[in-house]
Design an enzyme around this catalytic site. Structure first.
Site, PDB file in Angstrom:
ATOM      1  N   LYS A  17     -12.610  39.217   2.361  1.00  0.00           N
ATOM      2  CA  LYS A  17     -12.987  39.138   3.780  1.00  0.00           C
ATOM      3  C   LYS A  17     -14.223  39.998   4.005  1.00  0.00           C
ATOM      4  CE  LYS A  17     -11.198  39.897   8.443  1.00  0.00           C
ATOM      5  NZ  LYS A  17     -10.029  39.759   9.314  1.00  0.00           N
ATOM      6  N   GLU A  77     -11.014  43.564   2.386  1.00  0.00           N
ATOM      7  CA  GLU A  77     -12.011  43.539   3.461  1.00  0.00           C
ATOM      8  C   GLU A  77     -12.938  44.749   3.407  1.00  0.00           C
ATOM      9  OE1 GLU A  77     -10.398  43.350   7.444  1.00  0.00           O
ATOM     10  OE2 GLU A  77     -12.373  43.231   8.352  1.00  0.00           O
TER      11      GLU A  77
HETATM   12  P1  13P Z   1     -13.434  40.890  13.897  1.00  0.00           P
HETATM   13  O1  13P Z   1     -13.482  39.429  13.571  1.00  0.00           O
HETATM   14  O2  13P Z   1     -13.266  41.185  15.352  1.00  0.00           O
HETATM   15  O3  13P Z   1     -14.524  41.658  13.236  1.00  0.00           O
HETATM   16  O4  13P Z   1     -12.105  41.439  13.249  1.00  0.00           O
HETATM   17  C1  13P Z   1     -11.760  41.041  11.995  1.00  0.00           C
HETATM   18  C2  13P Z   1     -10.830  42.011  11.448  1.00  0.00           C
HETATM   19  O5  13P Z   1      -9.768  41.682  11.030  1.00  0.00           O
HETATM   20  C3  13P Z   1     -11.269  43.405  11.412  1.00  0.00           C
HETATM   21  O6  13P Z   1     -10.476  44.089  10.548  1.00  0.00           O
END
Ligand code: 13P
Length: 358
Positions: free
Chosen positions: A219, A177
């Site tokens: 992600k 991510e």
């Molecule tokens: P949000 O969808 O609230 O951005 O959170 C996703 C997430 O896992 C952040 O690390």
């Protein structure tokens, strides 16, 4: 490393048009969301709220996996069942956030580096032993004057890649991510430029570290103008910019792209995901899925408001958002879905809201 098992898990995480429920807020983040609604910031309140999430009837219809946190993976329902077992029994794959948060990056004012590599091998082994099948690590990249710096992006990309390699060694699918933040007044075009550069560097590092691309889930952020930008963008512009950046940077070997929501409203996140799938779904080499926290949980959290009497109403709202996002994966989400749900939930939600907060 059992490559086939990793590939099977990664594919299952994005199969059947489902997506991931991110419920891995750290204690401080969860407390901040509770405080904003006047909910007590206690271990028991966090446990009760997460119990509400994991026991939502039929959630497995639209949710393939749920991301837990160190506190929640050890917690149980009132009946004494581990949340992790509750999820597994509902056909939802349990995963775990393993980073230790983003800290100020020395020598780089305004930028952060995600920590947590020290001792990670042992922590991953423990989580895998408990039944987790995937993990998550979030890096944050800020856009600002002269930001992001190459040093910040490279340091975060290398940490993501080292984390991903350790996960795969432990038999866990890494969710990678790299989040380009929405904070600021930057344009959609600048976000596209930065996101493209970040993803390029992240995939360079994943390759350097020998990560099996078929056994990860990416992600990313959607490509969006900053929250304070005077020039907000249409759904079509966001769709086109996001998919174009991904097509240039994400190898076809990656099975799934599961977007974070990053501060978008629940409805906008669904509408943008829907447009991406409607317009590009058939020709994108990877699944275009979701891994939302706020955009899937926030309406349910507001309905619950810390009161047991609101649990059923909140669960209906959570399931509704999950179904909207599953529909968005098929390009079948419509604004009418929101209306139908308002008709069904409004009377209860209003009545429930009159209960005193506990
Ligand atoms: P949000 O969808 O609230 O951005 O959170 C996703 C997430 O896992 C952040 O690390």
């Amino acid at each position: 490393m059992n490559k086939q098992a990793l590939i099977d898990t990664a594919q299952a995480m994005v199969a059947n048009d489902k997506g991931l429920l991110a419920m891995d807020e750290s204690d401080p983040t969860c407390n901040k969301r509770f405080a904003a609604l006047g909910i007590p910031q206690t271990v028991e309140a966090r446990r009760a709220y997460r119990e509400l999430l994991v026991t939502t009837p039929d959630l497995g219809e639209a949710i393939s996996g749920a991301i837990l946190y160190d506190e929640t993976i050890r917690q149980r329902t009132k009946e004494g069942k581990l949340f992790l077992e509750e999820l597994t029994d509902a056909g939802i794959i349990p995963g775990i956030k393993v980073d230790m948060g983003a800290k100020d990056l020395a020598g780089h004012p305004g930028e952060r580096i995600t920590e947590g590599l020290d001792g990670l091998r042992d922590r991953l082994a423990e989580y895998a032993g408990m039944g987790a099948r995937f993990a998550k690590w979030r890096a944050v990249i800020a856009i600002g004057t002269d930001l992001p710096s190459r040093g910040c992006v490279e340091a975060n990309a290398q940490a993501l890649a080292r984390y991903a390699a350790l996960c795969q060694e432990a038999g866990l699918v890494p969710i990678v991510e790299p989040e380009v933040l929405m904070d600021g007044d930057h344009t959609l075009e600048l976000c596209a430029e930065v996101t493209e550069e970040v993803l390029r560097i992240v995939f360079d590092q994943l390759n350097e570290q020998g990560v099996l691309l078929e056994g990860i889930i990416l992600k990313p952020n959607m490509v969006l103008p900053g929250l304070k930008s005077p020039r907000q963008a249409s759904v079509e512009a966001v769709t086109e910019a996001t998919v174009n950046v991904l097509l240039r940077t994400v190898p076809a070997a990656v099975p799934g792209v599961a977007f974070l929501s990053g501060g978008q409203s629940a409805e906008l996140a669904s509408a943008r995901l829907n447009a991406m799938n409607a317009r590009y779904g058939a020709r994108a080499p990877w699944a275009l899925a979701f891994s939302f926290a706020r955009a899937i949980q926030q309406p349910a959290l507001e309905a619950w408001h810390g009161d047991d009497a609101n649990v059923l109403a909140a669960q209906r709202i959570l399931l509704h958002r999950a179904r909207c996002n599953r529909a968005a994966r098929r390009g079948e989400y419509t604004a009418a879905m929101e209306e139908e749900n308002n008709d069904r939930t409004a009377p209860d939600a209003v009545a429930d809201d009159t209960h005193k907060r506990s």
